[in-house]
Design a protein around this motif. Structure first.
Motif, PDB file in Angstrom:
ATOM      1  N   VAL A  31      -8.277  -7.406   8.376  1.00 12.35           N
ATOM      2  CA  VAL A  31      -7.216  -7.038   7.443  1.00 12.35           C
ATOM      3  C   VAL A  31      -7.668  -7.290   6.007  1.00 12.35           C
ATOM      4  CG1 VAL A  31      -4.877  -7.621   6.661  1.00 12.35           C
ATOM      5  CG2 VAL A  31      -5.333  -7.309   9.093  1.00 12.35           C
ATOM      6  N   ALA A  32      -8.361  -8.401   5.765  1.00 11.83           N
ATOM      7  CA  ALA A  32      -8.850  -8.704   4.419  1.00 11.83           C
ATOM      8  C   ALA A  32      -9.891  -7.689   3.958  1.00 11.83           C
ATOM      9  CB  ALA A  32      -9.440 -10.114   4.395  1.00 11.83           C
ATOM     10  N   ALA A  33     -10.653  -7.146   4.896  1.00 11.00           N
ATOM     11  CA  ALA A  33     -11.717  -6.199   4.545  1.00 11.00           C
ATOM     12  C   ALA A  33     -11.187  -4.813   4.182  1.00 11.00           C
ATOM     13  CB  ALA A  33     -12.715  -6.077   5.696  1.00 11.00           C
ATOM     14  N   VAL A  34      -9.973  -4.477   4.567  1.00  9.10           N
ATOM     15  CA  VAL A  34      -9.437  -3.142   4.270  1.00  9.10           C
ATOM     16  C   VAL A  34      -8.529  -3.161   3.042  1.00  9.10           C
ATOM     17  CG1 VAL A  34      -9.651  -2.217   6.597  1.00  9.10           C
ATOM     18  CG2 VAL A  34      -7.559  -3.389   5.950  1.00  9.10           C
ATOM     19  N   THR A  35      -8.801  -4.037   2.107  1.00  5.86           N
ATOM     20  CA  THR A  35      -7.997  -4.114   0.896  1.00  5.86           C
ATOM     21  C   THR A  35      -8.045  -2.787   0.151  1.00  5.86           C
ATOM     22  OG1 THR A  35      -9.868  -5.019  -0.304  1.00  5.86           O
ATOM     23  CG2 THR A  35      -8.289  -6.600   0.596  1.00  5.86           C
ATOM     24  N   GLY A  36      -6.942  -2.450  -0.472  1.00  5.31           N
ATOM     25  CA  GLY A  36      -6.852  -1.201  -1.215  1.00  5.31           C
ATOM     26  C   GLY A  36      -6.469  -0.015  -0.355  1.00  5.31           C
ATOM     27  N   GLU A  37      -6.427  -0.203   0.954  1.00  6.35           N
ATOM     28  CA  GLU A  37      -6.039   0.857   1.877  1.00  6.35           C
ATOM     29  C   GLU A  37      -4.893   0.365   2.738  1.00  6.35           C
ATOM     30  OE1 GLU A  37      -9.211   2.594   4.194  1.00  6.35           O
ATOM     31  OE2 GLU A  37     -10.684   1.830   2.776  1.00  6.35           O
ATOM     32  N   LEU A  38      -4.177   1.283   3.297  1.00  8.57           N
ATOM     33  CA  LEU A  38      -3.130   0.927   4.239  1.00  8.57           C
ATOM     34  C   LEU A  38      -3.789   0.549   5.560  1.00  8.57           C
ATOM     35  CD1 LEU A  38      -0.108   0.800   5.027  1.00  8.57           C
ATOM     36  CD2 LEU A  38      -0.331   3.182   5.737  1.00  8.57           C
ATOM     37  N   ALA A  39      -3.434  -0.594   6.092  1.00  9.09           N
ATOM     38  CA  ALA A  39      -3.960  -1.029   7.389  1.00  9.09           C
ATOM     39  C   ALA A  39      -2.832  -0.976   8.405  1.00  9.09           C
ATOM     40  CB  ALA A  39      -4.510  -2.450   7.292  1.00  9.09           C
ATOM     41  N   LEU A  60       1.621 -10.332   8.807  1.00  7.59           N
ATOM     42  CA  LEU A  60       1.351  -8.924   8.525  1.00  7.59           C
ATOM     43  C   LEU A  60       2.618  -8.078   8.495  1.00  7.59           C
ATOM     44  CD1 LEU A  60      -1.681  -8.392  10.934  1.00  7.59           C
ATOM     45  CD2 LEU A  60      -1.723  -9.025   8.516  1.00  7.59           C
ATOM     46  N   ALA A  61       3.725  -8.637   8.935  1.00  7.63           N
ATOM     47  CA  ALA A  61       4.934  -7.844   9.159  1.00  7.63           C
ATOM     48  C   ALA A  61       5.848  -7.754   7.944  1.00  7.63           C
ATOM     49  CB  ALA A  61       5.707  -8.426  10.347  1.00  7.63           C
ATOM     50  N   ALA A  62       5.401  -8.156   6.777  1.00 10.39           N
ATOM     51  CA  ALA A  62       6.247  -8.103   5.594  1.00 10.39           C
ATOM     52  C   ALA A  62       6.501  -6.658   5.173  1.00 10.39           C
ATOM     53  CB  ALA A  62       5.592  -8.869   4.446  1.00 10.39           C
ATOM     54  N   PRO A  63       7.770  -6.265   5.036  1.00  7.93           N
ATOM     55  CA  PRO A  63       8.077  -4.901   4.602  1.00  7.93           C
ATOM     56  C   PRO A  63       7.502  -4.614   3.217  1.00  7.93           C
ATOM     57  CG  PRO A  63      10.052  -6.014   5.408  1.00  7.93           C
ATOM     58  CD  PRO A  63       8.958  -7.044   5.303  1.00  7.93           C
ATOM     59  N   GLY A  64       6.958  -3.423   3.048  1.00 12.28           N
ATOM     60  CA  GLY A  64       6.409  -3.016   1.768  1.00 12.28           C
ATOM     61  C   GLY A  64       5.006  -3.526   1.504  1.00 12.28           C
ATOM     62  N   GLY A  65       4.449  -4.272   2.449  1.00  6.15           N
ATOM     63  CA  GLY A  65       3.104  -4.806   2.274  1.00  6.15           C
ATOM     64  C   GLY A  65       2.052  -3.763   2.591  1.00  6.15           C
ATOM     65  N   PRO A  66       0.778  -4.121   2.403  1.00  3.25           N
ATOM     66  CA  PRO A  66      -0.304  -3.165   2.647  1.00  3.25           C
ATOM     67  C   PRO A  66      -0.638  -2.996   4.133  1.00  3.25           C
ATOM     68  CG  PRO A  66      -1.202  -5.248   1.930  1.00  3.25           C
ATOM     69  CD  PRO A  66       0.298  -5.365   1.856  1.00  3.25           C
ATOM     70  N   THR A  67       0.017  -3.764   4.984  1.00  2.00           N
ATOM     71  CA  THR A  67      -0.243  -3.695   6.413  1.00  2.00           C
ATOM     72  C   THR A  67       1.025  -3.295   7.142  1.00  2.00           C
ATOM     73  OG1 THR A  67      -1.836  -5.487   6.193  1.00  2.00           O
ATOM     74  CG2 THR A  67      -1.108  -4.967   8.403  1.00  2.00           C
ATOM     75  N   VAL A  68       0.902  -2.335   8.031  1.00  2.47           N
ATOM     76  CA  VAL A  68       2.019  -1.923   8.871  1.00  2.47           C
ATOM     77  C   VAL A  68       1.761  -2.463  10.269  1.00  2.47           C
ATOM     78  CG1 VAL A  68       3.240   0.041   9.875  1.00  2.47           C
ATOM     79  CG2 VAL A  68       2.415   0.161   7.521  1.00  2.47           C
ATOM     80  N   LEU A  69       2.719  -3.183  10.801  1.00  2.00           N
ATOM     81  CA  LEU A  69       2.608  -3.712  12.155  1.00  2.00           C
ATOM     82  C   LEU A  69       3.434  -2.842  13.082  1.00  2.00           C
ATOM     83  CD1 LEU A  69       1.743  -5.821  14.243  1.00  2.00           C
ATOM     84  CD2 LEU A  69       3.747  -7.165  13.556  1.00  2.00           C
ATOM     85  N   VAL A  70       2.779  -2.266  14.080  1.00  2.00           N
ATOM     86  CA  VAL A  70       3.444  -1.494  15.121  1.00  2.00           C
ATOM     87  C   VAL A  70       3.316  -2.318  16.390  1.00  2.00           C
ATOM     88  CG1 VAL A  70       3.491   0.674  16.407  1.00  2.00           C
ATOM     89  CG2 VAL A  70       2.806   0.667  13.998  1.00  2.00           C
ATOM     90  N   ALA A  71       4.448  -2.741  16.933  1.00  2.00           N
ATOM     91  CA  ALA A  71       4.413  -3.657  18.076  1.00  2.00           C
ATOM     92  C   ALA A  71       5.221  -3.106  19.233  1.00  2.00           C
ATOM     93  CB  ALA A  71       4.972  -5.017  17.662  1.00  2.00           C
ATOM     94  N   ALA A  72       4.702  -3.327  20.431  1.00  2.00           N
ATOM     95  CA  ALA A  72       5.410  -2.954  21.654  1.00  2.00           C
ATOM     96  C   ALA A  72       5.818  -4.237  22.370  1.00  2.00           C
ATOM     97  CB  ALA A  72       4.510  -2.115  22.558  1.00  2.00           C
TER      98      ALA A  72
END
Length: 139
Positions: A31-39, A60-72
């Motif tokens: 996650v740290a390595a993909v800075t500047g992009e949506l992960a 990683l689950a913070a709304p509006g952050g650079p990471t989108v968590l999709v969980a099942a």
């Protein structure tokens, strides 16, 4: 981390990482390595993951952050107060496939009473608390 092939032997797309449930550090480094992009992080079976991984996913689950968590997860696995479940519930956004009565209560809402077809993929897409009828798959 399983390497360039996923657990079932299928190839992993470029830029993707497959992490075993104990690979918290590998997840954080990726996650740290993909800075500047949506992960986008996909997590399957939240109820089966160990607490350290749940804690890492919670960050990683913070709304509006650079990471989108999709969980099942099964609805029963999202009732806890630890890990990503509380943050996922707060977004009031979910895809509920073939939900049972009461499943939407996790998002503090009730679904319309319209009966859903019993076929796989029938469900509701809930965005910011507003349900929309969807058909994801027909087979």
């Amino acid at each position: 981390m399983t390497g360039p092939r996923g657990p079932a032997g299928s190839p992993v797309p470029a830029g993707a990482l497959v992490v075993d449930p104990g690979g918290v550090r590998a997840l954080q480094d990726w996650v740290a390595a993909v800075t500047g992009e949506l992960a986008v992080v996909l997590a399957d079976d939240l109820g089966r993951l160990p607490d350290p991984m749940l804690d890492a996913l919670a960050g990683l689950a913070a709304p509006g952050g650079p990471t989108v968590l999709v969980a099942a997860a099964a609805p029963a696995d999202l009732t806890g107060f630890r890990g990503p479940a509380p943050a996922l519930r707060r977004t009031r956004t979910a895809l509920l496939l073939r939900p049972d009565r009461g499943d939407a209560e996790l998002l503090s809402l009730r679904l319309p009473r319209a009966a859903l077809p019993s076929r796989p993929g029938s469900g509701w897409l809930v965005t910011a608390g507003a349900p929309t009828r969807v058909q994801v798959s027909r087979r």
